[in-house]
Design a protein around this motif. Sequence first.
Motif, short mmCIF file in Angstrom:
data_model
loop_
_atom_site.label_atom_id
_atom_site.label_comp_id
_atom_site.label_asym_id
_atom_site.label_seq_id
_atom_site.Cartn_x
_atom_site.Cartn_y
_atom_site.Cartn_z
N ILE A 265 0.87 -1.18 0.00
CA ILE A 265 0.00 0.00 0.00
C ILE A 265 0.91 1.23 0.00
O ILE A 265 1.73 1.40 0.91
CB ILE A 265 -0.93 0.01 1.22
N LEU A 266 0.78 2.06 -1.00
CA LEU A 266 1.62 3.26 -1.12
C LEU A 266 1.05 4.37 -0.26
O LEU A 266 -0.17 4.53 -0.15
CB LEU A 266 1.69 3.70 -2.59
N THR A 267 1.93 5.15 0.34
CA THR A 267 1.49 6.19 1.27
C THR A 267 2.23 7.49 1.02
O THR A 267 3.33 7.52 0.48
CB THR A 267 1.72 5.75 2.73
N ALA A 268 1.60 8.57 1.48
CA ALA A 268 2.22 9.89 1.54
C ALA A 268 1.71 10.54 2.82
O ALA A 268 0.52 10.87 2.91
CB ALA A 268 1.87 10.74 0.32
N THR A 273 -2.09 6.37 -1.07
CA THR A 273 -2.20 6.96 -2.41
C THR A 273 -2.48 5.92 -3.49
O THR A 273 -2.69 6.28 -4.64
CB THR A 273 -0.92 7.72 -2.76
N GLY A 274 -2.45 4.67 -3.15
CA GLY A 274 -2.69 3.62 -4.11
C GLY A 274 -1.99 2.36 -3.68
O GLY A 274 -1.60 2.20 -2.51
N GLY A 299 1.31 -6.00 8.60
CA GLY A 299 2.65 -6.59 8.69
C GLY A 299 3.36 -6.74 7.36
O GLY A 299 4.59 -6.79 7.33
N LYS A 300 2.60 -6.78 6.25
CA LYS A 300 3.23 -6.97 4.93
C LYS A 300 2.94 -5.79 4.00
O LYS A 300 3.86 -5.19 3.44
CB LYS A 300 2.76 -8.28 4.31
N LEU A 301 1.68 -5.47 3.81
CA LEU A 301 1.35 -4.43 2.84
C LEU A 301 1.78 -3.04 3.30
O LEU A 301 2.02 -2.16 2.48
CB LEU A 301 -0.16 -4.45 2.54
N LEU A 302 1.87 -2.85 4.61
CA LEU A 302 2.34 -1.57 5.16
C LEU A 302 3.66 -1.75 5.90
O LEU A 302 3.97 -1.01 6.84
CB LEU A 302 1.29 -0.98 6.12
N ARG A 303 4.45 -2.70 5.46
CA ARG A 303 5.71 -3.00 6.17
C ARG A 303 6.68 -1.82 6.15
O ARG A 303 7.51 -1.70 7.05
CB ARG A 303 6.37 -4.24 5.55
N HIS A 304 6.58 -0.95 5.15
CA HIS A 304 7.51 0.19 5.06
C HIS A 304 6.96 1.44 5.72
O HIS A 304 7.66 2.45 5.80
CB HIS A 304 7.83 0.50 3.58
N HIS A 305 5.72 1.40 6.18
CA HIS A 305 5.10 2.59 6.77
C HIS A 305 5.24 2.55 8.29
O HIS A 305 4.97 1.51 8.90
CB HIS A 305 3.62 2.64 6.38
N PRO A 306 5.67 3.64 8.92
CA PRO A 306 5.76 3.65 10.39
C PRO A 306 4.37 3.51 11.01
O PRO A 306 3.48 4.28 10.69
CB PRO A 306 6.40 5.01 10.71
N ARG A 307 4.22 2.50 11.88
CA ARG A 307 2.90 2.21 12.46
C ARG A 307 2.92 2.47 13.97
O ARG A 307 3.87 2.08 14.65
CB ARG A 307 2.53 0.75 12.18
N ARG A 308 1.86 3.10 14.44
CA ARG A 308 1.78 3.46 15.85
C ARG A 308 1.13 2.36 16.69
O ARG A 308 1.57 2.07 17.79
CB ARG A 308 0.98 4.75 16.03
N GLU A 473 -3.81 3.88 11.30
CA GLU A 473 -2.51 4.26 10.75
C GLU A 473 -2.60 5.26 9.60
O GLU A 473 -1.70 6.08 9.41
CB GLU A 473 -1.76 3.00 10.27
N LEU A 474 -3.67 5.18 8.80
CA LEU A 474 -3.82 6.04 7.63
C LEU A 474 -5.26 6.56 7.58
O LEU A 474 -6.20 5.80 7.84
CB LEU A 474 -3.49 5.29 6.35
#
Length: 520
Positions: A265-268, A273-274, A299-308, A473-474
């Motif tokens: 999942i892409l984020t900004a 964002t997609g 755990g996988k699709l948002l693995r690169h996004h900082p999660r609270r 998270e988003l």
Amino acid sequence: MNMITPHLRPDAQAPDPSRPQAIIIGAGVGGLSTGALLAARGYGVTIIDPLDAPGGRAYAHRQDGFIFDAGPTIITAPWMFEDLWRDCGGQLSEDVALRPCNPFYKIRFDDGAWFNYSGDPAAMAAEVARFNPADVAGYQSFMAESRRIYEVAFEQLADKPFHSLGFTARTLASLARLGGYRSVYAVVSRHFRDERLRTIFSFHPLLIGGNPFSATSFYCLIAHLESRYGVHYAMGGTNALVQGIANLVRRHGGVIRLGETVDTILTAGRRATGVRLVSGEIVPADIVISNADPATTYGKLLRHHPRRRWTDAKIARGDYSMGLFVWYFGTNRRYEDVYHHTMLFGPRYRGLLDDIFRHQHLADDFSLYLHRPSAVDPTLAPAGGDAFYVLSPVPHLGSGTDWQAMAEPYRQRIAAYLSRTLLPDLERHIVTSRLATPLDFRDRLLSWQGAAFALEPKLLQSAWFRPHNRSEELDNLFLCGAGTHPGAGLPGVLSSARIVNGLVPDAAACIRQHRERHQP
């Protein structure tokens, strides 16, 4: 609509670009239902799924002239499907025929005793009396308690989001009065003395991944839900409902892309964002809805996004539902004495569930659910044959069970048991067969630890404590399906679709928000 640069496959299908774009990850019943509702409201919906046909856990296997529902087979809230069709401009009865099951199930104990479980109070009281006349009053008081729980936990709260602490606090008093801190088995035991009756009236959480000895007593509501609305079967199998919902999506311009897997999942900032597919293709979106297992989503699709909140450590600490061993088989003869839905309880109840949920141990004994849909639906098997599946609750992959080595010996034990009890000379009449183990749930359905129902439905993993329908998270990520609120089972995933539909802004508002974010 979205400012990221799309890298679409040249031949990729896409919805109307003038609409705000909604990406839905997963074409299970929750994802399809959410997609149908949003497409009917004016969103451009794209549903992406790795399988070759819609359904997720409600997929259908087709082989050698037989059709096998892969997962859910019991429909307990038909009006929810009727409402879905109505809200999408259709009528359920024009697309899918539902048939009531009476009795709901036949239940067999290891000593050969049988119980016919139905929605007829007089017939049920008579069945209870056969086991223990002193428990008839307990049956009546249990059903009254089940109704009280249903009226609050289902009618008032099942389709309400629990992402607000304020809302949760306001509902705590009602929830406390329902005794949600007690387990289903504990509540049932207050009403029944006979241990077999305690088993009969407490097993329902197993249908949604819960241990009756730890699942919150809110799930006692299932007894009233079934009694009030009945148990139904969709002619053609549950997957006929899936195909009908998929058609609702397409009817409103939605697109279902099969055989494709979301990698990220892409984020900004705090916005999705997609998505990026494993192929490298980027599909932009204004909102993203995940019908994937929440542990996989975070755990996988948002693995690169900082999660609270849903960090890797929190995901690892979760208690997950049991796994399932499912054997699908077709025979060249019919077993007319075998009912549509049969529960087969083994010699142990609490001990077996302790092995599955607490000790993570694959036991030598088992309890089974045997499904014979060809008892009422001749379209699922060739003439003169029967279609079956038999399901055994087993530990998830955290147990370390080597299913590549154990699958066939386990199947053979089940086949021998069925031959001794309900299906004489079974092995000689099998003409087609396939297996699903927790490995398939992990690898094919992307379920965390191969758990069949995501997080186990215990009190502190329910409602606010469960992954929220609006992501923490988003801001524009939403969750539907078995792993979020209210939980597993067809009524649960349909309720989650309703919740997400209510949280997502209307299409016009989404367009305005998009323009405001990107004004120079």
